[in-house]
Design an enzyme around this catalytic site. Structure first.
Site, PDB file in Angstrom:
ATOM      1  N   LYS A  83       0.886  -1.029   0.029  1.00 11.23           N
ATOM      2  CA  LYS A  83      -0.013  -0.050   0.087  1.00 11.23           C
ATOM      3  C   LYS A  83       0.738   1.222   0.055  1.00 11.23           C
ATOM      4  O   LYS A  83       1.747   1.581   0.880  1.00 11.23           O
ATOM      5  CB  LYS A  83      -0.974  -0.050   1.395  1.00 11.23           C
ATOM      6  CG  LYS A  83      -2.284   0.386   1.015  1.00 11.23           C
ATOM      7  CD  LYS A  83      -3.100   0.030   2.302  1.00 11.23           C
ATOM      8  CE  LYS A  83      -4.443   0.945   2.215  1.00 11.23           C
ATOM      9  NZ  LYS A  83      -5.314   0.778   3.596  1.00 11.23           N
TER      10      LYS A  83
HETATM   11  O1  G3P Z   1      -7.917   1.553   5.462  1.00 11.12           O
HETATM   12  C1  G3P Z   1      -8.335   2.814   4.743  1.00 11.12           C
HETATM   13  C2  G3P Z   1      -9.762   3.391   5.322  1.00 11.12           C
HETATM   14  O2  G3P Z   1     -10.463   2.186   5.043  1.00 11.12           O
HETATM   15  C3  G3P Z   1      -9.862   3.878   6.575  1.00 11.12           C
HETATM   16  O3  G3P Z   1     -10.845   4.244   6.892  1.00 11.12           O
HETATM   17  O4  G3P Z   1     -12.905   4.907   8.698  1.00 11.12           O
HETATM   18  O5  G3P Z   1     -10.279   5.616   9.066  1.00 11.12           O
HETATM   19  O6  G3P Z   1     -11.769   6.696   7.160  1.00 11.12           O
HETATM   20  P1  G3P Z   1     -11.368   5.664   7.819  1.00 11.12           P
END
Ligand code: G3P
Length: 215
Positions: A83
């Site tokens: 990533k």
């Molecule tokens: O892994 C990346 C993403 O899914 C993060 O989500 O909830 O932290 O915006 P969030």
């Protein structure tokens, strides 16, 4: 459509893997920090379950460091996707890693133009964060529709991995938009299987079954 868990919890991943609905896992530095465990150890345990796609993020911000970390991560297990953040340094690193046949998941995507660039440098996945856009008052799902359309227009093989999912409607809308993958927290994946009418219906069937003569 592939369903991924967005977590570094091996316990949660094992549960969904054993049910048989899990296609992959995404992690990020925040999710790894929550577990309080060594990153590589967690990655090895997830990969050992047999999960075919496991995204592991680099933390370097310059191309050379990203390449160093990415090459190390890909050696941990064949299921690893590296990533890389959407920055100019990340684009350079992704182009080089992709040419070395390393599968890259370009992350922190907030615009269709960023997704276009990720596809051009050979990313395997692009990760638009829809929940964070919604939080800003922008329509995250509109971004998914735009990216899906652009990739179709030019037949880019990059897969659209919808990230920052907050609830089941996000999953539903992502599927309707033709996204390839949705990655979600454990609580959201659990909710996908549930409906109050299912529970009520089952309770009624079991109650009625008691009235059926058994011998
Ligand atoms: O892994 C990346 C993403 O899914 C993060 O989500 O909830 O932290 O915006 P969030």
């Amino acid at each position: 459509m592939q369903l991924f868990l967005d977590t570094a919890s091996v316990t949660d991943i094992r549960t969904m893997w054993e049910i048989g609905i899990l296609d992959g896992v995404t992690t990020n530095p925040t999710l790894v920090a929550k577990e309080g465990r060594r990153f590589e150890e967690v990655l090895r345990e997830i990969c050992a379950l047999g999960v075919p796609s496991v995204s592991a993020e680099v933390v370097a911000t310059e191309t050379d460091g990203m390449l160093r970390e990415g090459r190390h991560l890909r050696e941990i297990h064949p299921s690893i996707y590296v990533k890389v953040p959407m920055t100019p340094a990340g684009l350079r690193a992704t182009r080089i890693l992709a040419r070395e046949k390393t599968r890259v998941n370009m992350t922190l995507i907030f615009s269709a133009n960023q997704a276009l660039l990720a596809a051009k440098v050979g990313a395997s996945y692009v990760s638009p964060f829809i929940g964070r856009l919604d939080d800003q008052g922008q329509d995250g799902m509109e971004l998914i529709r735009d990216i899906v359309q652009i990739y179709r227009n030019y037949k880019f093989p990059t897969q659209v991995l919808v990230a920052s999912i907050r609830h089941p409607v996000h999953v539903l809308e992502a599927a309707k938009a033709g996204a390839d993958i949705a990655t979600m927290p454990y609580a959201v994946m659990e909710k996908l299987a549930r409906h109050p009418l299912t529970d009520l219906g089952l309770a009624q069937f079991l109650k009625d079954w008691e009235k059926v003569p058994k011998a």
